[in-house]
Design an enzyme around this catalytic site. Sequence first.
Site, PDB file in Angstrom:
ATOM      1  N   GLU A 161       3.182  -9.486  11.644  1.00  0.00           N
ATOM      2  CA  GLU A 161       2.926  -9.024  10.278  1.00  0.00           C
ATOM      3  C   GLU A 161       4.240  -8.719   9.560  1.00  0.00           C
ATOM      4  OE1 GLU A 161       0.408  -5.573  10.252  1.00  0.00           O
ATOM      5  OE2 GLU A 161      -0.102  -5.776   8.123  1.00  0.00           O
ATOM      6  N   ASP A 184       0.770  -1.244   0.000  1.00  0.00           N
ATOM      7  CA  ASP A 184       0.000   0.000   0.000  1.00  0.00           C
ATOM      8  C   ASP A 184       0.804   1.299   0.000  1.00  0.00           C
ATOM      9  OD1 ASP A 184      -1.593  -2.167   0.631  1.00  0.00           O
ATOM     10  OD2 ASP A 184      -2.482  -1.286   2.417  1.00  0.00           O
TER      11      ASP A 184
HETATM   12  C1  DGY Z   1      -5.265  -2.201   4.773  1.00  0.00           C
HETATM   13  O1  DGY Z   1      -6.396  -1.857   5.105  1.00  0.00           O
HETATM   14  O2  DGY Z   1      -4.249  -1.833   5.366  1.00  0.00           O
HETATM   15  C2  DGY Z   1      -5.103  -3.141   3.668  1.00  0.00           C
HETATM   16  O3  DGY Z   1      -3.774  -3.310   3.318  1.00  0.00           O
HETATM   17  C3  DGY Z   1      -5.921  -2.775   2.476  1.00  0.00           C
HETATM   18  O4  DGY Z   1      -5.932  -3.890   1.655  1.00  0.00           O
END
Ligand code: DGY
Length: 477
Positions: free
Chosen positions: A444, A215
Amino acid sequence: MAPVAMLSTIPATEAPARPGCGGALDYSTPAAVPGAKRADLTDECQSYAYKKLQTLLSDSREILIDNDQGGYTIPAKGLYPYQWNWDSALVAMGWATLDEARAWEEMTKLFSAQWDDGMVSHIVFHKPSTTYFPGPEIWGSVEKPRKSTGITQPPVAAITVRNLFEQAVNKELALTKVRELFPKLLSWHRWFKTARDPENTGLVATLHPWESGMDNSPAWDEPLRNVPVDDIPPYVRADLTHVNSSMRPSQAEYDRFLTLVYRFRAVDYDCNQLYYLSPFRVTDLCTNSVLYRANLSLRWLAELLGELDVLPEIDGWLESTRAAFSSLYDPEAKMFKSKDQLTGKLLNASTSAGFLPLFARIATPTQAQELAGTLERWLSCVKYGIPSNDPESADFEALRYWRGPIWAIVNWMITDGLRAYGFDSLAQRVESDTYELLGSGIYEYYDPTDGKPAGGGSFSWTAAMCLAWLSKAVPSS
Ligand code: DGY
């Protein structure tokens, strides 16, 4: 593609951590690495290593079981309470080590939300949740046929389906499942070709940073600057109630992420319009590398099923992507780069996605050699690899999501690629690092400077990668 066994790495990794277990391996001398000092290790070290391995495996299994929502697995409680597309495809490889039928179910459930036009959404909202933003009400979620988002994610699924079939003990079930999933995979890959490469360039477009799965990658800084922030309704981010804001995308990025969602929603996510109207349109290295590898898998599945009619079509995709891919190589930086399709310029940032053409098997031998050199430079700057961003770049942030931290799934993909090109000692360094990081918790992501776990805890795809890698290391009796 068999996941790489890490057994030869394990005792070596343990060695420096335990008194009397011998010295640390010198990873700066590649020839000294593979399998190195195993024979010299004491029984005590071997049994310590074995216990650590068993603990990691049982912790990982527990995480998958705990995050199982009945046929699909959420990435992490609270932070990500729905089914995510590429998460699920990777998680299925972990499930396969404990329950093959459950692994297939993960894929079936994902494709149960496939749109009529072939797209598979990046999130499927099977059940309501109050812990995530933006949820189905913001997406305007349209049941097509289930509540889901109107964008996609890197298409790992065909790679998974081939992997599950190859690893399967129950080949009868596996064949039934491959038959059921093959037309759905083909339809998704056709959608990529028509909706995301309508100009037939050989490379597909990504229209939202969330589609890339990475992202807030520094690669998106430039193209996001050209996305105007619209007058969108006020909103409250839920991610910041789960994870410290220093580890998450910025507010400026979220404003643009949301602007794109509202613009796409305004045309009901019509894929024929989105390509032309999106103010963000990039050639993402991750998506294109994964798609190329997935097309190789799809071809393999077509041959398995005797679906020979589709081979020329898939071969055409593979050929056009091969012809176009070198345009993403920056010979000066010795790195692949993503591209801004709207300006036609290669994007400056060097990110871990730049190594994924190795996973795709699409880098030339010379490019692969140069990438290995680049990776060695990166690794010499950090304690653990592989950082998601060039550790020497000004925008490197050790703890902020895709701007520095290590992701186990990316390490898995890159080491798979390194081994395919014969860079075994480099792959082993990354595997050893990953093993050590996982020992501090199944998170994560991890800080490459000190190995500290970060982001969401009890994280499904990290657990799955741990299982897919490590279960190969457990003696069968
Ligand atoms: C988030 O909401 O952080 C996700 O990566 C979107 O897919």
